[in-house]
Scaffold this active site. Structure first.
Site, PDB file in Angstrom:
ATOM      1  N   TYR A 211       0.018  -6.275  19.220  1.00 44.76           N
ATOM      2  CA  TYR A 211      -0.313  -5.446  19.627  1.00 44.76           C
ATOM      3  C   TYR A 211      -0.536  -4.049  18.314  1.00 44.76           C
ATOM      4  CZ  TYR A 211       3.485  -1.010  19.986  1.00 44.76           C
ATOM      5  OH  TYR A 211       3.717   0.391  19.851  1.00 44.76           O
TER       6      TYR A 211
ATOM      7  N   CYS B 141      -1.245   3.075   9.240  1.00 42.20           N
ATOM      8  CA  CYS B 141      -1.794   3.956   9.089  1.00 42.20           C
ATOM      9  C   CYS B 141      -3.469   3.829   9.538  1.00 42.20           C
ATOM     10  CB  CYS B 141      -1.792   4.681   8.102  1.00 42.20           C
ATOM     11  SG  CYS B 141       0.135   5.192   7.899  1.00 42.20           S
TER      12      CYS B 141
ATOM     13  N   ASN C 177      -3.841   2.439   3.757  1.00 43.77           N
ATOM     14  CA  ASN C 177      -3.215   1.920   4.529  1.00 43.77           C
ATOM     15  C   ASN C 177      -2.427   0.675   4.040  1.00 43.77           C
ATOM     16  OD1 ASN C 177      -4.336  -0.062   7.772  1.00 43.77           O
ATOM     17  ND2 ASN C 177      -2.318   1.123   7.465  1.00 43.77           N
ATOM     18  N   GLY C 178      -1.230   0.609   4.705  1.00 47.63           N
ATOM     19  CA  GLY C 178      -0.274  -0.555   4.047  1.00 47.63           C
ATOM     20  C   GLY C 178       0.634  -0.003   3.237  1.00 47.63           C
TER      21      GLY C 178
ATOM     22  N   GLY D  77      -1.685   5.827  13.728  1.00 46.76           N
ATOM     23  CA  GLY D  77      -1.033   7.087  13.748  1.00 46.76           C
ATOM     24  C   GLY D  77      -0.941   8.652  14.038  1.00 46.76           C
TER      25      GLY D  77
END
Ligand code: SF4
Length: 514
Positions: free
Chosen positions: A300, A59, A159-160, A85
């Site tokens: 990535y 995210c 986020n996580g 996302g």
């Protein structure tokens, strides 16, 4: 490497309230020991995502404080973070008294129009782009999450992944909390709601002390923006200054660049940064811990024009290629990436080895939703629709492919076959990270280890499966060297199986779905 802004740091430190001295009972019932204190994600006719077989982004978050166009700046911040996302997005704003929100399934530019943004007034905002790592892809699981409790509104963008979300949720439900989504992030709202009467600092400290795992979180009340990063700092989060003196907090520095904000510094692991009209200050409630920066962000996930954990991603990926050239020199006609993710490591390999760099496969940048099914005879449709080989370049050539990772191996197999069909004589592959053998519990949607090809097969077996003449992976030491910080700073669990925070092995993406 970017330098922190020392002046700002000093101001923040001067405001730092420091750790408390008590050992309070937490909202989750434990004691705190503080020493010294509508789905439009691109998909293909076959029902598969064009990146099927790749690890998925988690995210992205972006928050603004102190700008009259907060919604619009947040929109552009999210636009820059779209790679993190693509399932849904949302923005919540406040003018100091009234809070407004809009969120929906789809991509940022599909969801927000000028008129929708005009309906989100205020000088502060929090936005979120989502790929679901916990909870299904559904409108009820979009963020920011927002509730009003005892007259105060609280919005959260996360986020996580929280590794103890199931346990926390059961505990909260026993105490009467009613959950409305399948997301781990919702426990943060419930923990905060139970502690707001203690004041913001204690509510934050007590609520977040219950959490385990990875979180870079933005929260907003009617008049205050809060940024929190977990003590390990798994996910990135940075602070920037707007031209008008306002502030922006975002997952990656590329979001700052688009809105012409100046990078100030990263939010520190374990830091809670509080911004309102009267002050900007930080709380560090926990003793300093070993950092666990996700090294896969460098391999990535993050955009190459971002600086992550103080290191530029483009340069780190290029170094991965340079070190691959040192570790695995190969006699071939040219080196090529599978665009776009392998581009920078391939460039590094080419420059370090002296092998020419060619673009042997061309990416179609306009792949989106198609409702027309391929015919039976269209072999490897999902690959060819996105990457098409340049036949005249590949004919009778010995080529070295540089790829950033191999997850299931299905995509790679089709791509290699496509190169062979185009006439390549030898196909060697180099991967710019070690074999990915273990699942991630910290917010990256890898398949389970039973689906990770490197968990089941040797490197030689994988080479056979993919149809390669040879296959080599960057060493762990080489990856860490390229990423730029010492090994002790990183989470490397998907490579070495050493999880920095004990995971809940029963946790899966739909574990909290209603
Ligand atoms: Fe990143 Fe891998 Fe650690 Fe997950 S397990 S946080 S993907 S390094």
């Amino acid at each position: 490497m970017r330098n922190n802004n020392d002046t700002t740091r000093a101001i923040l430190d001067a405001h730092n309230t420091g750790p408390g001295k008590r050992t309070p009972a937490l909202a989750c019932g434990r004691s705190l020991s503080i020493p010294g204190a509508s789905d439009t994600r691109p998909s293909l006719a076959c029902g598969q995502h064009p990146e099927s077989g790749r690890p998925r982004h988690e995210c992205g978050v972006c928050g603004i404080f102190g700008h009259e166009d907060a919604a619009k700046l947040t929109y552009f911040g999210l636009y820059a973070l779209q790679h993190r996302g693509q399932e849904s997005a949302g923005i919540v704003t406040s003018n100091g008294k009234k809070v407004s929100i809009h969120k929906a399934m789809g991509l940022v530019p599909e969801i927000f129009t000028e008129s929708i943004l005009q309906g989100l007034p205020g000088h502060m905002a929090v936005g979120h782009v989502r790929y679901s790592t916990t909870g299904s892809s559904h409108i009820t699981n979009t963020q920011p999450l927002m509730v009003t409790h005892k007259g105060t509104t609280l919005a959260v963008a996360h986020n996580g992944n929280l590794v103890n979300a199931i346990e926390l949720r059961h505990d909260l439900e026993e105490k009467g909390s009613i959950f409305q989504t399948g997301m781990d992030s919702e426990v943060v709202l419930h923990l905060m709601a139970r502690t707001t009467h203690l004041g913001l600092d204690r509510a934050l400290t007590e609520s977040f002390s219950c959490l385990k795992g990875a979180y870079s979180i933005l929260m907003m009340t009617e008049d205050t923006l809060v940024a929190v990063r977990d003590p390990g700092g798994f996910r990135p989060l940075c602070l920037g200054k707007l031209n008008n003196g306002g502030w922006v907090v975002a997952s990656e520095t590329c979001a700052l660049d688009l809105i012409e904000a100046k990078y100030v510094r990263d939010i520190d692991p374990g830091e809670m940064l509080i911004i309102n009209k009267d002050e900007m200050r930080s709380i560090f409630p926990w003793p300093k811990q070993k950092t666990s920066f996700c090294i896969f962000e460098q391999v990535y996930f993050a955009r190459p024009d971002s600086d992550i954990f103080g290191i530029n991603v483009y340069e780190a990926r290029k170094r991965m290629g340079e070190i691959l050239a040192r570790e695995f020199p190969i006699d071939a006609d040219f080196v090529m990436p599978f665009p776009d993710s392998g581009n920078y490591a391939a460039l590094g390999y080419s420059q370090a080895s002296g092998l020419p760099l060619e673009m042997g496969m061309i990416r179609n940048h306009y792949v989106g939703r198609t409702f027309i099914h391929p015919t039976q005879s269209m072999r490897d449709f999902n690959v060819r629709v996105k990457l098409n080989p340049v036949r005249s370049l590949l004919q009778d050539k010995r080529i070295v492919i540089v790829e950033d990772s191999i997850i299931r191996g299905t995509t790679g197999k089709s791509r290699v076959r496509s190169l062979r069909d185009a006439g390549a004589k030898e196909v060697h592959m180099l991967v710019s990270c070690p074999p990915t053998r273990n699942a991630c519990y910290y917010g990256i949607d890898f398949p389970s280890s039973t689906e990770l090809i490197a968990a089941k097969r040797s490197v030689e077996d994988i080479a056979d499966y993919l149809g390669l003449d040879s296959l080599h992976y960057l060493s762990l030491e080489g990856l860490v060297e390229a990423a730029g910080l010492g090994k002790e700073n990183y989470c490397l669990a998907c490579f070495d199986g050493k999880y920095p925070v004990e995971p809940d092995l029963h946790f899966h993406k739909g574990a909290l779905d209603m």
